[in-house]
Design an enzyme around this catalytic site. Structure first.
Site, short mmCIF file in Angstrom:
data_model
loop_
_atom_site.label_atom_id
_atom_site.label_comp_id
_atom_site.label_asym_id
_atom_site.label_seq_id
_atom_site.Cartn_x
_atom_site.Cartn_y
_atom_site.Cartn_z
N THR A 120 60.56 72.77 -35.27
CA THR A 120 59.26 72.29 -34.81
C THR A 120 59.30 72.16 -33.29
OG1 THR A 120 59.83 69.93 -35.01
CG2 THR A 120 58.92 71.03 -36.96
N GLY A 162 58.85 74.67 -31.27
CA GLY A 162 59.77 75.76 -30.97
C GLY A 162 59.24 76.81 -30.02
N THR A 163 58.24 76.48 -29.22
CA THR A 163 57.62 77.51 -28.38
C THR A 163 58.13 77.53 -26.94
OG1 THR A 163 55.77 76.05 -27.82
CG2 THR A 163 55.52 77.48 -29.76
N SER A 164 58.94 76.55 -26.56
CA SER A 164 59.47 76.52 -25.20
C SER A 164 60.70 75.65 -25.15
CB SER A 164 58.41 75.99 -24.21
OG SER A 164 58.11 74.64 -24.50
N GLY A 165 61.41 75.70 -24.02
CA GLY A 165 62.51 74.80 -23.77
C GLY A 165 63.59 74.80 -24.84
N ILE A 166 64.01 73.60 -25.21
CA ILE A 166 65.08 73.44 -26.20
C ILE A 166 64.70 74.06 -27.54
CG2 ILE A 166 66.28 71.70 -27.59
CD1 ILE A 166 66.24 69.89 -25.09
N GLY A 167 63.46 73.86 -27.98
CA GLY A 167 63.04 74.39 -29.27
C GLY A 167 63.12 75.90 -29.33
N SER A 224 67.42 61.22 -27.53
CA SER A 224 67.38 61.27 -26.08
C SER A 224 68.29 60.19 -25.52
CB SER A 224 65.96 61.04 -25.56
OG SER A 224 65.95 60.90 -24.15
N TYR A 252 58.57 56.08 -24.58
CA TYR A 252 59.37 57.24 -24.98
C TYR A 252 60.76 56.80 -25.46
CZ TYR A 252 62.01 61.59 -24.62
OH TYR A 252 62.82 62.68 -24.89
#
Length: 248
Positions: A12, A14-19, A137, A150
């Site tokens: 989830t 999953g479109t940028s960065g870590i994902g 985190s 956060y």
């Protein structure tokens, strides 16, 4: 050897960065990867970057009805689910006097409720021996000013990971939390005020014993470890990938 050959995974956010880095790595290790994201164009681009071993399903994890479409797509694939990377999340700075109901609802809606809904909805699909990986985190372990909502949401994630590991052990399902330190992503840079990006990155780097920010692919490697049989006797734990920031 491909560590996840013939396995099915869900990422989830999953479109940028870590994902995205993790979805790409899971596919490289042999898995068919289902990827979610809220924006159709970025989702299409992510799937294109992964190739034929990826299926994109648009949706917001804070909306249980959106996750029903993810369940339907995975069920139609016909192989159940072996790895869940519940990664969708985010946050913004807000000092205590400035915290609003909207800020709390958005932060907890995605980071906490969305994680609960994701794992809950996927339970019927999980194969014996499946692995669930949650994204924590280091903010949950330190006192970063103006980041309380956060940090609290990520502290909740760590608690959920422990409890679910105990609940699902009888099914042979492992649940672990991967906890990144500062990772050089677009999302991290967007936390900086206008004109303050480099100052923020320099400040974060100064707090890392290894002297640099992490890379998304380094988190992806940790998720592959937790998602594969390499970690078959690991559950309920928290794996820090933070350059030593919380340990040294």
């Amino acid at each position: 050897m491909e560590l996840l050959n013939n396995k099915t995974a869900l990422v989830t956010g999953g479109t940028s960065g870590i994902g995205l880095a993790t979805a790409q790595r899971l596919a490289a290790e042999g898995a068919h990867v289902f990827v979610t994201g809220r924006n159709q164009s970025t989702l299409d681009a992510a799937v294109a970057s992964i190739g034929e071993q990826a299926t994109g399903v648009r949706g917001d994890v804070s909306r249980p009805e959106d996750l029903d479409a993810v369940v339907d797509a995975i069920r139609a694939h016909g192989r159940g689910l072996d790895v869940v990377f519940a990664n969708a999340g985010g946050g913004e700075f807000a000092a205590l006097p400035d915290i609003t109901p909207e800020h709390l609802a958005d932060t907890f809606g995605t980071n906490v409720y969305g994680t609960v809904y994701t794992v809950q909805k996927m339970l019927p699909l999980l194969n014996p021996g499946a692995s669930v990986v949650l994204t924590g985190s280091t903010a949950a372990h330190n006192g970063t000013p103006s980041f309380s909502a956060y940090a609290a949401s990520k502290a909740a994630i760590r608690s959920l990971g422990r409890t679910w590991a105990a609940e699902l052990a009888e099914r042979g399902i492992r649940v672990n939390t991967v906890t990144p330190g500062p990772i050089e992503t677009r999302g991290l840079k967007e936390l900086a005020p206008a004109g303050g990006e480099q100052e923020l990155l320099d400040q974060l780097t100064a707090d890392v014993p290894l002297g640099r920010l992490g890379r998304p692919d380094e988190i992806a490697s940790a998720v592959v470890y937790l998602g594969s049989d390499l970690s078959s006797f690991v559950t309920g734990t928290e794996l820090f990938v933070d350059g030593g920031a919380e340990q040294l």
